[in-house]
Design a protein around this motif. Sequence first.
Motif, mmCIF file in Angstrom:
data_model
loop_
_atom_site.group_PDB
_atom_site.id
_atom_site.type_symbol
_atom_site.label_atom_id
_atom_site.label_comp_id
_atom_site.label_asym_id
_atom_site.label_seq_id
_atom_site.Cartn_x
_atom_site.Cartn_y
_atom_site.Cartn_z
ATOM 1 N N GLN A 1 0.844 -1.184 0.000
ATOM 2 C CA GLN A 1 0.000 0.000 0.000
ATOM 3 C C GLN A 1 0.889 1.247 0.000
ATOM 4 O O GLN A 1 1.880 1.309 0.736
ATOM 5 C CB GLN A 1 -0.906 0.016 1.232
ATOM 6 N N LEU A 2 0.538 2.230 -0.822
ATOM 7 C CA LEU A 2 1.358 3.424 -0.977
ATOM 8 C C LEU A 2 0.621 4.646 -0.429
ATOM 9 O O LEU A 2 -0.548 4.873 -0.747
ATOM 10 C CB LEU A 2 1.700 3.644 -2.448
ATOM 11 N N ASN A 3 1.325 5.435 0.382
ATOM 12 C CA ASN A 3 0.781 6.674 0.923
ATOM 13 C C ASN A 3 1.670 7.847 0.508
ATOM 14 O O ASN A 3 2.874 7.867 0.811
ATOM 15 C CB ASN A 3 0.706 6.620 2.461
ATOM 16 N N GLN A 4 1.082 8.814 -0.209
ATOM 17 C CA GLN A 4 1.788 10.023 -0.616
ATOM 18 C C GLN A 4 3.068 9.716 -1.394
ATOM 19 O O GLN A 4 4.130 10.270 -1.132
ATOM 20 C CB GLN A 4 2.122 10.879 0.623
ATOM 21 N N TYR B 1 8.637 2.463 5.735
ATOM 22 C CA TYR B 1 7.769 1.303 5.529
ATOM 23 C C TYR B 1 7.413 0.633 6.845
ATOM 24 O O TYR B 1 8.159 0.681 7.821
ATOM 25 C CB TYR B 1 8.421 0.292 4.582
ATOM 26 N N ILE C 1 3.216 -1.241 4.068
ATOM 27 C CA ILE C 1 2.756 0.126 3.854
ATOM 28 C C ILE C 1 3.974 1.024 3.644
ATOM 29 O O ILE C 1 4.831 1.128 4.538
ATOM 30 C CB ILE C 1 1.913 0.628 5.045
ATOM 31 N N THR D 1 5.368 4.875 2.918
ATOM 32 C CA THR D 1 4.935 6.253 3.108
ATOM 33 C C THR D 1 6.045 7.209 2.706
ATOM 34 O O THR D 1 7.208 7.020 3.079
ATOM 35 C CB THR D 1 4.547 6.530 4.572
#
Length: 298
Positions: A252-255, A286, A294, A296
Amino acid sequence: MTREQLIEKWLDYDLNAHELEAFKQLEDYDALLQMNEALQGFKAGAFDHDLAYKTISQRIASKPKKTTWVSVLSKIAAVLLMCFGLYYFMQDLSLSTNETLVAQQETVILPDASSVQLNAMSSLTFQEQDWDNHRVLKLNGEAYFKVAKGSKFEVQTQLGTVTVLGTQFNVKQRGDLFEVVCFEGKVAVVSEKKEQILLPGDTFLIRDGNYVSTDKERFKQPSWLNHASTFKSVPYKEVIEEFERQYDVKIQLNQINTNQLFTGSFTHNDIGIALKSITLPLQLKYVKKDKTIILTGV
């Protein structure tokens, strides 16, 4: 005794006990039994001479019926349909399919001793029948080929076709990405966008429907054969997709801008080291939770 000899003796009901056991060990034993059952309906039954004479005599005595062209054509169509059905049934018997799962690689030896190494989540299909004269394969995913010299050798993908006579090359087709790298010999590549002859070190690359010019390949074989994935100025989303294939995880990728270019590599043998390899160059953080990672942006 060869496979063909065993099948021939089986069809003639001429197998001894030892040969019968060998026949049962054939890979397509079940398919051959199914074919034999399907063909039973086409065997002629016992012929009754008296009944046939009586039937013919009754037909001669009665008024003959007019045969229409529709009836004749219907019978011809039925026969042709049956023949085509049997033909495609026999074709299926010689169809070979090899598939790899997540984080799996597999080596396939072709009938002419050519070899194909499949990367993770890839499939390869070809007809074994008349292989020496018709060397055609269908690839979905990525594979490295070592082709024995012989007749034309063709690899078909959804985005293009690769043709050679004897060489070593890598083909990758993932979604809208189509890449061919020649490591030895000469390779002809045909796609909707471009046709090109590749010499050792040359790369043919189509990304998102556009041809991309690349530098010479300096390695002697693709890095994934040595359990590593290497990238040079590729969108970060391709790195993430390959990581998920090799480690069976969901990222999952954030920003994070997935179109930013990435140059580097990661190993397939240590997920901790691999994560650092794809995050430190971009200064990403991560968190790993079971099968989910995840990432970020800072």
